[in-house]
Enzyme design. Structure first.
Site, PDB file in Angstrom:
ATOM      1  N   HIS A 149      50.276  32.331  39.483  1.00 53.08           N
ATOM      2  CA  HIS A 149      50.948  31.073  39.120  1.00 53.08           C
ATOM      3  C   HIS A 149      52.396  31.016  39.082  1.00 53.08           C
ATOM      4  O   HIS A 149      53.228  32.216  39.041  1.00 53.08           O
ATOM      5  CB  HIS A 149      50.396  30.367  37.524  1.00 53.08           C
ATOM      6  CG  HIS A 149      50.708  31.502  36.417  1.00 53.08           C
ATOM      7  ND1 HIS A 149      51.748  31.465  35.811  1.00 53.08           N
ATOM      8  CD2 HIS A 149      49.548  32.177  35.815  1.00 53.08           C
ATOM      9  CE1 HIS A 149      51.933  32.352  34.986  1.00 53.08           C
ATOM     10  NE2 HIS A 149      50.608  33.022  34.754  1.00 53.08           N
ATOM     11  N   CYS A 165      48.011  37.540  33.952  1.00 50.14           N
ATOM     12  CA  CYS A 165      48.097  36.788  35.369  1.00 50.14           C
ATOM     13  C   CYS A 165      49.064  37.397  36.081  1.00 50.14           C
ATOM     14  O   CYS A 165      50.137  38.289  35.592  1.00 50.14           O
ATOM     15  CB  CYS A 165      48.455  35.104  34.950  1.00 50.14           C
ATOM     16  SG  CYS A 165      47.190  34.287  34.269  1.00 50.14           S
TER      17      CYS A 165
END
Length: 189
Positions: A149, A165
């Site tokens: 992301h 992440c």
């Protein structure tokens, strides 16, 4: 003016080249030091997709948590490389094969249970927007809670700063997002 000893090289080019080499040499020596941490693009470790996958298929993404770089190959074989943020600790790092299962054009955020345990002050939910830690786009991996992301906090890129992440600058996730179909093969190493 050309010198006799260096045919085809102008004297000024030779002097400028030598000066530049003298300025760069100390940084090259420092970069070769085994204990140094390299956070710039010269520290990226390049990978060949063929060493990890049998075919390009819908495309390939390899994220190297050690060199903090994401490499993307498109179906036509073009390759792109981006600096990333990576998980804060090895315990938060998941490695192996996965794939893109969902493309989120306006990611909202719900902290994972382990994130809330580590930091109870986190909000229970955050809608898409400028304060959202997932930035402007997110690519959901087949592993629950894991994403590639964007981030609004540019200080995180190049650092161990995530809870699992892989983060990219917002302008970079826009590029990766646009080139990545659902089903793209991913490997985190």
């Amino acid at each position: 003016m050309r010198t006799k000893n260096t045919p085809g090289v102008a004297r000024r080019e030779l002097i400028l080249g030598a000066g530049a080499a003298a300025l760069v040499a100390p940084s090259i020596l420092r970069a070769q030091d085994a204990g140094s941490v390299r956070r710039n693009t010269s520290g990226f470790r390049m990978h060949n997709w063929q060493d990890h996958f049998d075919r390009l298929g819908n495309g390939i993404i390899i994220s190297d948590t050690r060199s903090r770089a994401l490499q993307q190959w498109t179906t036509d074989g073009r390759m792109f490389i981006y600096p990333t943020s990576v998980p804060m600790t090895d315990e938060l790092t998941r490695r192996g094969y996965t794939k893109i299962v969902f493309k989120d054009p306006a990611p909202d955020w719900t902290p994972t249970p382990s994130m809330r345990e580590r930091d109870p002050s986190l909000p229970a939910y955050m809608p898409a927007g400028p304060d959202n830690p997932l930035g402007v786009r997110a690519l959901h991996l087949s592993w629950q809670y894991y994403r590639i992301h964007g981030t609004h906090d540019t200080r995180k890129i190049g650092r161990r700063s995530s809870s699992g992440c892989i983060g990219l600058y917002n302008e970079h996730i826009l590029e990766v997002y646009d080139r990545t179909p659902v089903g793209t093969q991913v490997k985190l190493i």
